[in-house]
Motif scaffolding. Structure first.
Motif, PDB file in Angstrom:
ATOM      1  N   ASP A 167      -1.277  10.204   7.098  1.00 41.15           N
ATOM      2  CA  ASP A 167      -0.429   9.124   6.569  1.00 41.15           C
ATOM      3  C   ASP A 167       0.106   9.478   5.191  1.00 41.15           C
ATOM      4  O   ASP A 167       1.294   9.285   4.892  1.00 41.15           O
ATOM      5  N   TYR A 168      -0.775  10.002   4.345  1.00 36.82           N
ATOM      6  CA  TYR A 168      -0.349  10.356   2.995  1.00 36.82           C
ATOM      7  C   TYR A 168       0.653  11.505   3.024  1.00 36.82           C
ATOM      8  O   TYR A 168       1.648  11.498   2.290  1.00 36.82           O
ATOM      9  N   ALA A 169       0.421  12.499   3.890  1.00 36.75           N
ATOM     10  CA  ALA A 169       1.340  13.628   3.995  1.00 36.75           C
ATOM     11  C   ALA A 169       2.731  13.166   4.417  1.00 36.75           C
ATOM     12  O   ALA A 169       3.752  13.645   3.897  1.00 36.75           O
ATOM     13  N   GLU A 170       2.784  12.207   5.357  1.00 35.87           N
ATOM     14  CA  GLU A 170       4.094  11.702   5.794  1.00 35.87           C
ATOM     15  C   GLU A 170       4.800  10.964   4.664  1.00 35.87           C
ATOM     16  O   GLU A 170       6.006  11.135   4.449  1.00 35.87           O
ATOM     17  N   ILE A 171       4.057  10.121   3.940  1.00 34.10           N
ATOM     18  CA  ILE A 171       4.656   9.398   2.813  1.00 34.10           C
ATOM     19  C   ILE A 171       5.177  10.379   1.776  1.00 34.10           C
ATOM     20  O   ILE A 171       6.310  10.258   1.283  1.00 34.10           O
ATOM     21  N   ARG A 172       4.365  11.369   1.431  1.00 36.98           N
ATOM     22  CA  ARG A 172       4.742  12.352   0.413  1.00 36.98           C
ATOM     23  C   ARG A 172       5.994  13.122   0.830  1.00 36.98           C
ATOM     24  O   ARG A 172       6.946  13.251   0.057  1.00 36.98           O
ATOM     25  N   ASN A 173       6.027  13.597   2.076  1.00 38.25           N
ATOM     26  CA  ASN A 173       7.154  14.408   2.528  1.00 38.25           C
ATOM     27  C   ASN A 173       8.429  13.584   2.698  1.00 38.25           C
ATOM     28  O   ASN A 173       9.519  14.018   2.302  1.00 38.25           O
ATOM     29  N   ARG A 174       8.300  12.393   3.269  1.00 36.45           N
ATOM     30  CA  ARG A 174       9.489  11.574   3.506  1.00 36.45           C
ATOM     31  C   ARG A 174      10.065  11.032   2.197  1.00 36.45           C
ATOM     32  O   ARG A 174      11.283  10.882   2.062  1.00 36.45           O
ATOM     33  N   TRP A 175       9.189  10.758   1.219  1.00 36.86           N
ATOM     34  CA  TRP A 175       9.685  10.309  -0.088  1.00 36.86           C
ATOM     35  C   TRP A 175      10.453  11.439  -0.773  1.00 36.86           C
ATOM     36  O   TRP A 175      11.534  11.211  -1.332  1.00 36.86           O
ATOM     37  N   SER A 176       9.939  12.657  -0.706  1.00 38.95           N
ATOM     38  CA  SER A 176      10.644  13.797  -1.294  1.00 38.95           C
ATOM     39  C   SER A 176      11.996  14.005  -0.610  1.00 38.95           C
ATOM     40  O   SER A 176      13.014  14.219  -1.276  1.00 38.95           O
ATOM     41  N   ASP A 177      12.015  13.913   0.715  1.00 43.23           N
ATOM     42  CA  ASP A 177      13.269  14.081   1.449  1.00 43.23           C
ATOM     43  C   ASP A 177      14.274  12.986   1.096  1.00 43.23           C
ATOM     44  O   ASP A 177      15.475  13.247   0.939  1.00 43.23           O
ATOM     45  N   ALA A 178      13.776  11.759   0.967  1.00 46.27           N
ATOM     46  CA  ALA A 178      14.668  10.633   0.647  1.00 46.27           C
ATOM     47  C   ALA A 178      15.283  10.797  -0.739  1.00 46.27           C
ATOM     48  O   ALA A 178      16.464  10.493  -0.943  1.00 46.27           O
ATOM     49  N   LEU A 179      14.504  11.282  -1.695  1.00 49.01           N
ATOM     50  CA  LEU A 179      15.027  11.496  -3.045  1.00 49.01           C
ATOM     51  C   LEU A 179      16.093  12.585  -3.049  1.00 49.01           C
ATOM     52  O   LEU A 179      17.142  12.447  -3.705  1.00 49.01           O
ATOM     53  N   THR A 239       3.101  10.509  -9.596  1.00 48.68           N
ATOM     54  CA  THR A 239       2.254  10.904 -10.722  1.00 48.68           C
ATOM     55  C   THR A 239       1.597  12.261 -10.461  1.00 48.68           C
ATOM     56  O   THR A 239       1.540  13.123 -11.339  1.00 48.68           O
ATOM     57  N   LEU A 240       1.104  12.463  -9.242  1.00 51.90           N
ATOM     58  CA  LEU A 240       0.482  13.735  -8.883  1.00 51.90           C
ATOM     59  C   LEU A 240       1.464  14.891  -9.037  1.00 51.90           C
ATOM     60  O   LEU A 240       1.089  15.992  -9.452  1.00 51.90           O
ATOM     61  N   ARG A 241       2.723  14.646  -8.707  1.00 51.57           N
ATOM     62  CA  ARG A 241       3.742  15.691  -8.782  1.00 51.57           C
ATOM     63  C   ARG A 241       4.004  16.121 -10.220  1.00 51.57           C
ATOM     64  O   ARG A 241       4.388  17.274 -10.462  1.00 51.57           O
ATOM     65  N   SER A 242       3.844  15.205 -11.161  1.00 57.86           N
ATOM     66  CA  SER A 242       4.287  15.451 -12.530  1.00 57.86           C
ATOM     67  C   SER A 242       3.169  15.665 -13.532  1.00 57.86           C
ATOM     68  O   SER A 242       3.447  16.034 -14.670  1.00 57.86           O
ATOM     69  N   ASN A 243       1.927  15.417 -13.135  1.00 55.41           N
ATOM     70  CA  ASN A 243       0.822  15.539 -14.093  1.00 55.41           C
ATOM     71  C   ASN A 243      -0.399  16.123 -13.399  1.00 55.41           C
ATOM     72  O   ASN A 243      -0.993  15.483 -12.535  1.00 55.41           O
ATOM     73  N   MET A 244      -0.809  17.318 -13.804  1.00 58.79           N
ATOM     74  CA  MET A 244      -1.930  17.980 -13.152  1.00 58.79           C
ATOM     75  C   MET A 244      -3.277  17.364 -13.505  1.00 58.79           C
ATOM     76  O   MET A 244      -4.289  17.678 -12.885  1.00 58.79           O
ATOM     77  N   SER A 245      -3.302  16.449 -14.483  1.00 56.45           N
ATOM     78  CA  SER A 245      -4.566  15.804 -14.843  1.00 56.45           C
ATOM     79  C   SER A 245      -4.906  14.649 -13.914  1.00 56.45           C
ATOM     80  O   SER A 245      -5.946  14.017 -14.057  1.00 56.45           O
ATOM     81  N   VAL A 246      -4.005  14.361 -12.966  1.00 59.61           N
ATOM     82  CA  VAL A 246      -4.252  13.356 -11.932  1.00 59.61           C
ATOM     83  C   VAL A 246      -4.298  14.088 -10.596  1.00 59.61           C
ATOM     84  O   VAL A 246      -3.422  14.906 -10.314  1.00 59.61           O
ATOM     85  N   ALA A 262       0.841  -1.206   0.000  1.00 60.05           N
ATOM     86  CA  ALA A 262       0.000   0.000   0.000  1.00 60.05           C
ATOM     87  C   ALA A 262       0.872   1.250   0.000  1.00 60.05           C
ATOM     88  O   ALA A 262       0.569   2.234  -0.696  1.00 60.05           O
ATOM     89  N   LYS A 263       1.959   1.229   0.745  1.00 60.64           N
ATOM     90  CA  LYS A 263       2.862   2.381   0.800  1.00 60.64           C
ATOM     91  C   LYS A 263       3.501   2.638  -0.560  1.00 60.64           C
ATOM     92  O   LYS A 263       3.572   3.792  -1.010  1.00 60.64           O
ATOM     93  N   VAL A 264       3.950   1.581  -1.212  1.00 56.33           N
ATOM     94  CA  VAL A 264       4.575   1.741  -2.524  1.00 56.33           C
ATOM     95  C   VAL A 264       3.564   2.272  -3.543  1.00 56.33           C
ATOM     96  O   VAL A 264       3.891   3.127  -4.380  1.00 56.33           O
TER      97      VAL A 264
END
Length: 247
Positions: free
Chosen positions: A220-232, A185-192, A175-177
């Motif tokens: 939960d989603y905010a943490e995934i989004r922020n931590r994934w950005s930080d990890a990248l 996808t949300l970051r790169s395409n405004m149609s999603v 589910a996390k992945v």
């Protein structure tokens, strides 16, 4: 446009869809693209759609109409079919039936007849399954070697799935992945866009599932989004510099 991802694991099934359609500067609409049908202790059937909204709604509407028709053979419906394979066949037939009516006129336009689906679920006494169904009504099934499918705007969320997703992954990790794939996808395409619809089914528990709508403020989603950005960002910084000297 839309993005839907589904993955089959040894523990169960994860299905995730966005809800944005007709994205534009001054016109953004929200429609549910994840439909579920269930019967406690007997079955859970989930269907995600991408493509022309009028076409996919017509197909889902036809499937619902047949379940409500007392004169229709109920073994030829989502709630009466004996197996998930049979359900996939029924959806394929519904696609072809709608194509017969709407296909000729749609084929005159630039978009044509566009509809694709991800079908997942389990019927009591049967195996948990995940299918990708095409606009022609034919379909393929997920396997241990190919445990995930995508439809819609697939390219932005595919790299993390290719690198990480596997059949033996714990359900919570899957589910996390999927959420990371959606966020890419949300970051790169405004149609999603948000909100998202998430469904999780455990293997060999037909009729039981967890459904969740995820909004921008979901912790939960905010943490995934922020931590994934930080990890990248950290991974980029940890990679050595490129030698730009002429070789």
């Amino acid at each position: 446009m839309t993005y839907c991802v589904g993955t089959l694991t040894s523990e169960g099934l994860v299905m995730l869809a966005d809800t944005r359609t007709n994205a534009g500067i001054d016109h953004i609409s929200t429609f549910r693209k994840l439909q579920t049908w269930g019967d406690p202790d007997d079955r859970t059937v989930a269907l995600m759609s991408a493509g022309n909204l009028a076409v996919t709604q017509a197909i889902v509407g036809l499937l619902n109409e047949r379940m409500e028709d007392p004169e229709w053979d109920q073994t030829q419906t989502i709630l009466g079919a004996p197996s998930m394979f049979a359900v996939a066949r029924l959806i394929g037939e519904a696609i072809r039936d709608v194509r017969k009516v709407d296909g000729p006129s749609l084929d005159q336009g630039a978009g044509g007849f566009q509809a694709s689906f991800l079908l997942g679920g389990q019927i009591a006494g049967r195996t948990l399954r995940l299918y990708q169904i095409y606009a022609e009504g034919n379909f393929i099934e997920a396997t241990e070697d190919t445990p995930f499918f995508q439809i819609g705007e697939t390219k932005y969320g595919k790299p993390v799935l290719d690198r990480v997703m596997h059949f033996d992954m714990p359900l919570k990790e899957a589910a996390k992945v999927c959420l990371i794939s959606m966020d890419s996808t949300l970051r790169s395409n405004m149609s999603v866009g948000l909100p998202l619809d998430l469904l999780v089914c455990k293997r060999d528990a037909p009729g039981i599932y967890t459904a969740r709508r995820i909004h921008e403020t979901d912790a939960d989603y905010a943490e995934i989004r922020n931590r994934w950005s930080d990890a990248l960002r950290q991974a980029y910084q940890d990679i050595g510099e490129v030698d730009l000297k002429a070789g």
